[in-house]
Structure formats: C-alpha cells, structure tokens
Design a protein around this motif. Structure first.
Motif, PDB file in Angstrom:
ATOM      1  N   MET A   1     -10.707 -19.114 -68.545  1.00 60.73           N
ATOM      2  CA  MET A   1     -10.841 -19.979 -67.379  1.00 60.73           C
ATOM      3  C   MET A   1     -12.293 -20.310 -67.122  1.00 60.73           C
ATOM      4  N   PRO A   4     -14.930 -22.081 -70.976  1.00 60.13           N
ATOM      5  CA  PRO A   4     -14.979 -23.410 -71.600  1.00 60.13           C
ATOM      6  C   PRO A   4     -15.951 -24.378 -70.954  1.00 60.13           C
ATOM      7  N   TYR A   5     -16.293 -24.155 -69.676  1.00 64.44           N
ATOM      8  CA  TYR A   5     -17.127 -25.141 -68.969  1.00 64.44           C
ATOM      9  C   TYR A   5     -18.385 -25.504 -69.748  1.00 64.44           C
ATOM     10  N   ALA A   8     -17.928 -26.993 -73.189  1.00 65.62           N
ATOM     11  CA  ALA A   8     -17.423 -28.358 -73.104  1.00 65.62           C
ATOM     12  C   ALA A   8     -18.530 -29.298 -72.654  1.00 65.62           C
ATOM     13  N   SER A  11     -21.023 -30.108 -75.459  1.00 62.67           N
ATOM     14  CA  SER A  11     -20.556 -31.025 -76.500  1.00 62.67           C
ATOM     15  C   SER A  11     -20.311 -32.424 -75.936  1.00 62.67           C
ATOM     16  N   ALA A  12     -20.359 -32.535 -74.590  1.00 64.17           N
ATOM     17  CA  ALA A  12     -20.107 -33.845 -73.999  1.00 64.17           C
ATOM     18  C   ALA A  12     -21.215 -34.831 -74.371  1.00 64.17           C
ATOM     19  N   GLU A 167      -7.684 -35.620 -53.679  1.00 61.25           N
ATOM     20  CA  GLU A 167      -6.762 -36.756 -53.685  1.00 61.25           C
ATOM     21  C   GLU A 167      -5.427 -36.379 -53.040  1.00 61.25           C
ATOM     22  N   PHE A 170      -2.572 -35.537 -55.245  1.00 58.69           N
ATOM     23  CA  PHE A 170      -2.565 -34.224 -55.886  1.00 58.69           C
ATOM     24  C   PHE A 170      -2.041 -33.154 -54.933  1.00 58.69           C
ATOM     25  N   GLU A 183      -2.694 -21.682 -50.677  1.00 60.98           N
ATOM     26  CA  GLU A 183      -2.817 -21.810 -52.130  1.00 60.98           C
ATOM     27  C   GLU A 183      -3.555 -23.100 -52.492  1.00 60.98           C
ATOM     28  N   ARG A 187      -6.981 -22.841 -54.537  1.00 64.47           N
ATOM     29  CA  ARG A 187      -6.987 -23.242 -55.949  1.00 64.47           C
ATOM     30  C   ARG A 187      -7.462 -24.666 -56.179  1.00 64.47           C
ATOM     31  N   VAL A 188      -7.421 -25.491 -55.128  1.00 62.83           N
ATOM     32  CA  VAL A 188      -7.819 -26.887 -55.332  1.00 62.83           C
ATOM     33  C   VAL A 188      -8.971 -27.299 -54.415  1.00 62.83           C
ATOM     34  N   PRO A 191     -12.526 -25.166 -55.039  1.00 60.82           N
ATOM     35  CA  PRO A 191     -13.255 -25.567 -56.262  1.00 60.82           C
ATOM     36  C   PRO A 191     -13.680 -27.038 -56.219  1.00 60.82           C
ATOM     37  N   HIS A 192     -12.816 -27.876 -55.659  1.00 58.58           N
ATOM     38  CA  HIS A 192     -13.152 -29.299 -55.580  1.00 58.58           C
ATOM     39  C   HIS A 192     -14.386 -29.532 -54.717  1.00 58.58           C
ATOM     40  N   TRP A 268     -19.391 -29.586 -63.849  1.00 56.58           N
ATOM     41  CA  TRP A 268     -18.598 -30.821 -63.817  1.00 56.58           C
ATOM     42  C   TRP A 268     -19.036 -31.753 -62.699  1.00 56.58           C
TER      43      TRP A 268
ATOM     44  N   TRP B 115     -12.477 -29.357 -63.221  1.00 51.78           N
ATOM     45  CA  TRP B 115     -13.045 -28.077 -63.672  1.00 51.78           C
ATOM     46  C   TRP B 115     -12.084 -27.316 -64.581  1.00 51.78           C
ATOM     47  N   GLU B 120      -5.128 -26.236 -69.296  1.00 50.51           N
ATOM     48  CA  GLU B 120      -5.060 -25.601 -67.973  1.00 50.51           C
ATOM     49  C   GLU B 120      -4.506 -26.571 -66.933  1.00 50.51           C
TER      50      GLU B 120
END
Ligand SMILES: Nc1ncnc2c1ncn2[C@@H]1O[C@H](COP(=O)(O)OP(=O)(O)OP(=O)(O)O)[C@@H](O)[C@H]1O
Ligand SMILES: [Mg+2]
Lengths: 278, 286
Positions: A1, A4-5, A8, A11-12, A167, A170, A183, A187-188, A191-192, A268, B115, B120
């Motif tokens: 989790m 990868p940030y 990723a 490589s962007a 959004e 979402f 939740e 979870r959204v 982080p957003h 991000w 993110w 995922e």
C-alpha cells in the motif's frame, strides 16, 4: 500500500534524469539570483553616492559586517525563535486539522463552529500578543499561543476544503455498498485532503515565523524579534537588518522543509510549481 | 468469494450470450416519479416511468440532455428515492440490492483514488463496508477483473499514469469486482475519443457476452446504443418519460460488420427521428 507511490512517481517522468533536474534547478535559480545581486550592488552604490547615514539605511556591506560580527548572538537568537516556530507550527497544525475534522465529522456542531472560527480569524491576532504576555509571562508559552492563533486558520480551511472536495459520485459509490461516514472519512476524505493540508501547512509555516517575531516584539528576552527591537533602540540599524536576513533564511529553511515533507508524503499532489511550469 | 473467472463465468454463458425473451425481469420500475427541490420549489424530474429489464439483457437509455437519464439510473441504484412508484432489483429494494453487492456502478468520470494503484482501486469497493473479504482475495479478484477489461500488466500503475480509456477500464473492473448481477453505467465512455470509445464498446460487449450480467447503459451516442443493446429506451422531456422502447434486432455476435447491417441502419434512423422529436418537444416546453 505504501511502497508503490515513490516508484510509480519516479517512473512517471523517465526523461527527467537527476542531472537534468539539477540543471533545470540551476537555470531556475540563476535569474532571481542575478536580480538580487544587481539590486544589492545598486543599493551599495546609492548609499555611498548619496552618503546616507548608516543608522538610516545601512549598505549591504555594513549588514554583512554586522552579520559576521554578531554571529554568535544572532545564532542564539535564531535558535530561540526556531524553537518557538517549531512548537507553534506543530500545535497550529494539530489544532487546524482537529477543527477541520470536527467540522466535517459532526456536521451539526460543525455548522455552529465554522462561523465562529471565521469570526475569530477577523480578530487582529497581533493585538492579542500583549494579552498573552500578560497571561503567560515572557517565556515560550505566549509566543506559541500567538503562533497557534495566527497559523491554525489556513490549515483548518485548506484541510476542510480537501475533506469536502471528494467527488460526490465517489461518495455515492461507497455509500451504495454500505460504507459508514467514518469509513468514508478515514479511507477517502482524509487521504484526499492531504495535498490540501500540505498547501495549508506551507502558508502556516510562514505565518508561524511572523507570529514568533510579533510575540517577541510584545515582550521577550531572547529571539530574533528581541534582537531587532533591542538593536533599533540602540540605533544599530545594521544589526536590525542582519537579524532580518536571519529571519528570512529561517523562514525559507522552514518553508522548504515543509515542501520536502509534501514531496515525500503526498507525491500524487498536483505541483504548484511556478518555476517549472511548462 | 470465487476468484477464478473461468469458474465464475462458465463458457456456456459465453456461447449463448443473448438472453431469451422468456428471461425473468431483473429490474422493474413502476410509476416512478422523482422530485428535486430547486430554490425551495419542487421540480418534477421524472414522471410515471415504467421500465422492465430482463435478466441478462443489455439495455440503453438515450434522450436529450437534462431529461433525467442519470436520475433514473440513480433510482435503480438506490441513490435517489422516488416520491412515487416502486423499483426492484432482483426482487429487492435497490438499496438492499446494492448493500448485497448486486449492483455495480460506473460513471462518466472514472473517479479513481489518485493515491492508489490500478489494482488497489479495482479492489477498493470490495473491501468497503461490512465485508469479510480478505485483502489478498480482494486484490486477486481485482487483478482478474483488470485482465478481463484488457488491463493486464497495469496493476501497479497509478491513475495519473493511465489514459482516460484505461482509467475507465479500471472503473469498470472495480464495478465487476463486486461480481454484481446488474451493471449500471452512466455515460461511461462520454469523455473518451471516438476510437477509444469503439474499443471500449467492444470490450464491454465482450464482458457482457462472457459474464451474462444485466447491463443498463446511459449514453448520448445513437451508434453505441444500437451496437451494444438489445433494447433502447428513448426518453423525452416535458414531463420526462420513456417515449419509446425500441428492440434492436441486430444479430449476435456483433462485430465491426454490424455497423453495415441493414438492421443497424434502420434502428439508427428510427432513434435519430425519435430524438429529434423529443428535442423539439423539449423546446416547446410543458
Ligand atoms: N441533486 C439534484 N438537485 C436538483 N436538481 C437536480 C439534481 N440532480 C438532477 N437535477 C435536475 O434533474 C434534471 C435531470 O437531470 P439528470 O442528470 O438526470 O439528466 P440527464 O438526462 O442525465 O442529463 P445529461 O444527459 O446532461 O447527463 C435536470 O434538470 C437537473 O437539473
Ligand atoms: Mg446524466
């Protein structure tokens, strides 16, 4: 989790090698540096040409001389100010985040709290400095409190905007599969909101430096604000400017520390990068 | 929850994709009315909508902008409560059906979490709400779905590294990962270029033929609706209603050649005239 940030993100932009990056950084720094040097040279010439007394406006060379001469005292003062900024900034961040979370999670209470927060923001915080001194004395506490009341607002407002700008479709998606408000928040929304939070923190860190200096003006026995005030009563204008230079450097260092944290924590996030805008 | 796609969707389904007309009704809407309050005034958006979608069918909703297509889709998803009428999905109230993961939703924007990487994101809803799905299982299932939508090898890509079409594929994979019985899609290809759109249509058709899911698609593209659907419901405004339900007799399997089929041309012409008509009534108002 979590891993990868970075991979990723790297490589962007494969075309941007480390060397090219440094080259671009240099070419971005050169023009403002040249302008700064030119200004300093003109300043120096003007002071000598018109024989401006040093206690009115010192030449850059006099400021540098003062910097070198008083470096020990300035370093001690910078350390005192830095500690105030650090504690105040962290606390302002915590308070700002907490206010935003409470407003979003407890909507009803939030509707009552939000206008009061805005109302409080319209109070000129500088005017609170003497009161805080009165309440808490000349130590660290009144400065930290002043920084908190000055710097929590941008954190709270930006974090709030981040929490609320998820959004709606979402949120609908999550609600449709039975997600609770908590939740969705955890979870959204949170982080957003992180990129927004970091933007707020960048404003807050500059406010924190201002808060520390103002707090020291109001009453202190240490710190760069104290040095500035003391030096001006002695008509030691070069020292005033020397202290100002140190304040600026301190602010700059803190700012870029926050920006570094942003890059590491929220890669991000959209980059608000004036220098590299294509 | 099964992760092996082969066992989840046996080949027999693939071979006989088009449903028979005797298939049971999967989504049933009777006398649906929806009102929104706008500046304190109640505004009727949908009025007396009747719709039935057979199990395993592919139907499209088409109509002028603002007629209420998205609203109707949200009613079927349990996201909007009608003031009149009843809707059932597989015999259940939509909200209950959604909670049981029987409804997959896809919107015009992929709405991926920036993110999280592709797999995922595709697994996200699977791990949302009261589930006992293990993370590893959810990720495996999401990876299967990414393969199904033609995104193998992109598991670790972040949304910012994906094209619009790829992002939308992830969104479809996310909906499919729930293994829903019904897929509700609101202009899922609306933001894509023409060629990507056609690719995605083909991809969606493949998925439908392989999985036998019931699909409701909202679209503005006449071509898309004819190419994909077994039935097109044309909606009109003033007040919003379904003005005609056109069965599409275009034979399966549908391919590039289908566009040249006389049945395609006929359906397209019919839909065009219906849409022009509904646009005209919209102009004159109620
Ligand atoms: N939450 C809402 N509150 C108030 N009015 C709404 C709301 N959602 C939709 N409407 C109104 O309902 C009507 C139908 O909207 P809807 O989004 O269903 O149309 P649509 O057919 O999907 O349009 P489009 O093709 O442009 O997507 C519009 O007039 C819109 O303004
Ligand atoms: Mg719509």
């Amino acid at each position: 989790m979590s891993t990868p940030y970075l991979a990723a993100n790297e490589s962007a932009e494969p075309a941007r090698s480390w060397l090219a990056d440094a080259g671009r950084g240099l070419s971005a720094i050169l023009p403002p540096l040249a302008l700064l040097i030119a200004t300093l040279v003109l300043w120096e010439i003007a002071i000598r040409l018109f024989k401006v007394p040093t206690f009115v406006l010192p030449a850059p060379s006099a400021i540098v001389a003062s910097l070198i001469e008083s470096r020990a005292a300035l370093l001690v003062a910078a350390k005192a100010t830095a500690i105030e900024v650090l504690f105040g900034f962290v606390l302002a961040g915590v308070v700002g985040v907490a206010v935003a979370l409470v407003i979003v999670r407890f909507e009803r209470f939030g509707r009552a709290l939000y206008p009061l927060v805005v109302l409080f923001q319209t109070v000129p915080k500088v005017a609170l400095a003497p009161i805080f001194i009165l309440w808490f004395g000349y130590d660290l506490a009144p400065k930290i409190l002043l920084i908190v009341v000055i710097a929590f607002f941008p954190v709270a407002i930006d974090m709030l905007a981040g929490l609320q700008s998820v959004e709606p479709s979402f949120v609908a998606l999550m609600r449709s599969v039975g997600a609770s408000k908590t939740e969705i928040l955890r979870r959204v929304r949170i982080p957003h909101s992180l990129p927004h939070l970091m933007a707020g923190l960048k404003v807050a860190i500059t406010f924190s430096v201002i808060g520390a200096i103002v707090g020291e003006f109001a009453g202190a026995s240490a710190g760069l604000g104290y040095v500035i005030q003391f030096a001006s009563t002695q008509l030691d204008t070069p020292l005033v400017f020397a202290a100002l230079v140190v304040v600026s450097v301190l602010g700059l260092v803190f700012y870029y520390l926050v920006e570094l944290a942003e890059r590491l924590l929220v890669p991000w996030a959209p980059k608000f990068d004036l220098m590299h805008r294509s | 929850m099964t992760t092996a796609i082969a066992s989840a969707y046996p080949a027999s389904v693939a071979a006989s994709a088009p449903v028979t007309d005797t298939a049971p009704i999967h989504i049933a809407a009777h006398g649906i009315a929806v009102e929104f309050s706008l500046n304190g005034r109640r505004q009727r958006v949908l009025h007396d909508i009747n719709l039935s979608v057979p199990k395993g069918s592919f139907v499209s909703l088409i109509g002028p902008s603002g007629c209420g297509k998205s609203t109707l889709l949200k009613v079927m998803a349990g996201l909007v409560q009608p003031v009149e009428g009843t809707v059932t999905v597989a015999g259940l109230a939509p909200q209950e059906a959604a909670r049981r993961r029987m409804i997959g939703l896809v919107f015009q924007d992929a709405t991926l979490l920036p993110w999280k990487n592709a797999v995922e994101n595709a697994a996200f809803l699977l791990m949302t709400g009261n589930t006992n799905v293990k993370r590893a299982d959810a990720m495996a299932r999401a990876a299967e779905m990414l393969r199904l939508v033609g995104l193998e090898g992109a598991n670790d890509k972040m949304p910012s590294q994906l094209s619009g079409g790829m992002r939308q594929r992830v969104a479809i994979a996310r909906a499919l990962a729930l293994d829903p019985e019904v897929l509700l899609m609101d202009e899922p290809f609306g933001a894509l270029d023409a060629i990507t759109r056609e690719e995605m249509s083909q991809c969606l058709l493949d998925i439908w033929e392989r999985t036998g899911k019931t699909i409701v698609l909202v679209t503005h593209s006449i071509d898309e609706s004819v190419f994909l659907s077994r039935e097109v419901h044309v909606m009109g405004t003033g007040p919003a209603r379904i003005i005609e339900t056109l069965p599409i007799t275009l034979p399966h399997p549908r391919t590039e050649e289908s566009f040249a089929d006389p049945a395609f041309t006929r359906a397209e012409a019919r839909l065009r005239s219906l849409l022009i008509e509904s646009h005209r009534t919209r102009g004159t108002g109620k």
